[in-house]
Design a protein around this motif. Structure first.
Motif, PDB file in Angstrom:
ATOM      1  N   GLU A 138      -8.191 -50.590  -2.006  1.00 41.81           N
ATOM      2  CA  GLU A 138      -8.661 -49.806  -0.700  1.00 41.81           C
ATOM      3  C   GLU A 138      -7.571 -48.472  -0.497  1.00 41.81           C
ATOM      4  O   GLU A 138      -6.693 -48.662   0.030  1.00 41.81           O
ATOM      5  N   PRO A 139      -8.277 -47.411  -0.921  1.00 33.61           N
ATOM      6  CA  PRO A 139      -7.605 -46.175  -1.075  1.00 33.61           C
ATOM      7  C   PRO A 139      -7.308 -45.587   0.062  1.00 33.61           C
ATOM      8  O   PRO A 139      -6.245 -44.741   0.411  1.00 33.61           O
ATOM      9  N   GLU A 140      -8.155 -46.060   1.173  1.00 30.53           N
ATOM     10  CA  GLU A 140      -7.935 -45.544   2.500  1.00 30.53           C
ATOM     11  C   GLU A 140      -7.105 -46.402   3.585  1.00 30.53           C
ATOM     12  O   GLU A 140      -7.228 -46.422   4.750  1.00 30.53           O
ATOM     13  N   GLY A 141      -6.807 -47.443   2.926  1.00 30.54           N
ATOM     14  CA  GLY A 141      -5.973 -48.416   3.561  1.00 30.54           C
ATOM     15  C   GLY A 141      -4.444 -47.967   4.208  1.00 30.54           C
ATOM     16  O   GLY A 141      -4.009 -47.110   3.579  1.00 30.54           O
ATOM     17  N   GLU A 142      -4.198 -48.859   5.206  1.00 32.73           N
ATOM     18  CA  GLU A 142      -2.730 -48.406   5.857  1.00 32.73           C
ATOM     19  C   GLU A 142      -1.806 -49.390   5.638  1.00 32.73           C
ATOM     20  O   GLU A 142      -0.923 -49.463   6.743  1.00 32.73           O
TER      21      GLU A 142
END
Length: 227
Positions: free
Chosen positions: A99-103
């Motif tokens: 999930e590259p945009e995960g936080e």
């Protein structure tokens, strides 16, 4: 015939040369001499020169620091349990973020900071409950112990967390598999959350609810440093 009365200025007068009594002053005593200022570190009941007092402060600081730092093990285990995991994907050639945009990575550091604030507040309150009078040594030991506890919690979370060797973890997971990234702490300022919270809570509670010393009680204490 009139007999002259001897004057006090007459050398033969029995009270010649004696000082006159001042109203409100005890006979034979002069004005009170100003009290000297006690040397730094002198305290009643600790020897006067400040050496025993300094040793006591250092001993309290060391004991407090060790007791607080040990709590870092519990914080590290809680961080390992509560921190969100960062999923990684092995495509057989490289390891990528699933999930590259995960936080999740930011969330893990946020959990560490919140745990540090909570452990700091609790340790500051517990120290105040145990030693209500406080002291310089206790405050220094509390701050140092909080910093050591944060470092210990960080290392415990990394040691017992997911594998830190990514190539080895990828090979163990296999091609096309998803595995967890190791716990990391990039913002080292999070390590200060515990000592700052502990020091502030302890100082505030001591100022608001600590014992008060009245001027009469302070004046009644024996001043060993004057001896």
């Amino acid at each position: 015939m009139t007999v002259p009365t001897p004057s006090e200025h007459d050398p033969d007068h029995p009270h010649a040369g004696s000082p006159r009594a001042v109203p409100g002053e005890q006979p034979g005593t002069g004005p009170a001499a100003p009290q000297p200022t006690p040397p730094y570190g002198a305290e009643a009941g600790y020897g006067g020169a400040g050496g025993p007092l300094v040793r006591r402060e250092l001993r309290e600081a060391a004991v407090c620091a060790v007791a607080v730092a040990v709590l870092g093990i519990a914080m590290g285990l809680l961080w390992l349990w509560l921190a969100p995991r960062v999923p990684l994907y092995n495509n057989g050639e490289v390891v990528l973020f699933k999930e590259p945009e995960g936080e999740q990575a930011i969330g893990a550091e946020g959990v560490f900071a919140l745990l540090g604030l909570a452990f700091g507040a609790v340790s500051g309150l517990v120290l105040f409950a145990v030693r209500r009078r406080g002291g310089v040594g206790l405050v220094v030991g509390l701050a140092l112990g909080g910093l050591l506890g944060s470092v210990l919690a960080w290392r415990v979370g990394v040691w017992f967390g997911p594998e830190t060797d990514l190539p080895a973890a990828a090979r163990a997971a296999g091609k096309g598999a998803t595995f967890d990234a190791p716990l990391e702490l990039h913002a080292y300022g999070m390590l200060l959350a515990w000592p700052v919270a502990a020091t502030l809570v302890h100082l505030v509670t001591t100022a608001l609810f600590g014992p008060r010393e009245t001027p009469d009680a302070v004046a009644a204490q024996p001043q060993d440093w004057e001896r």
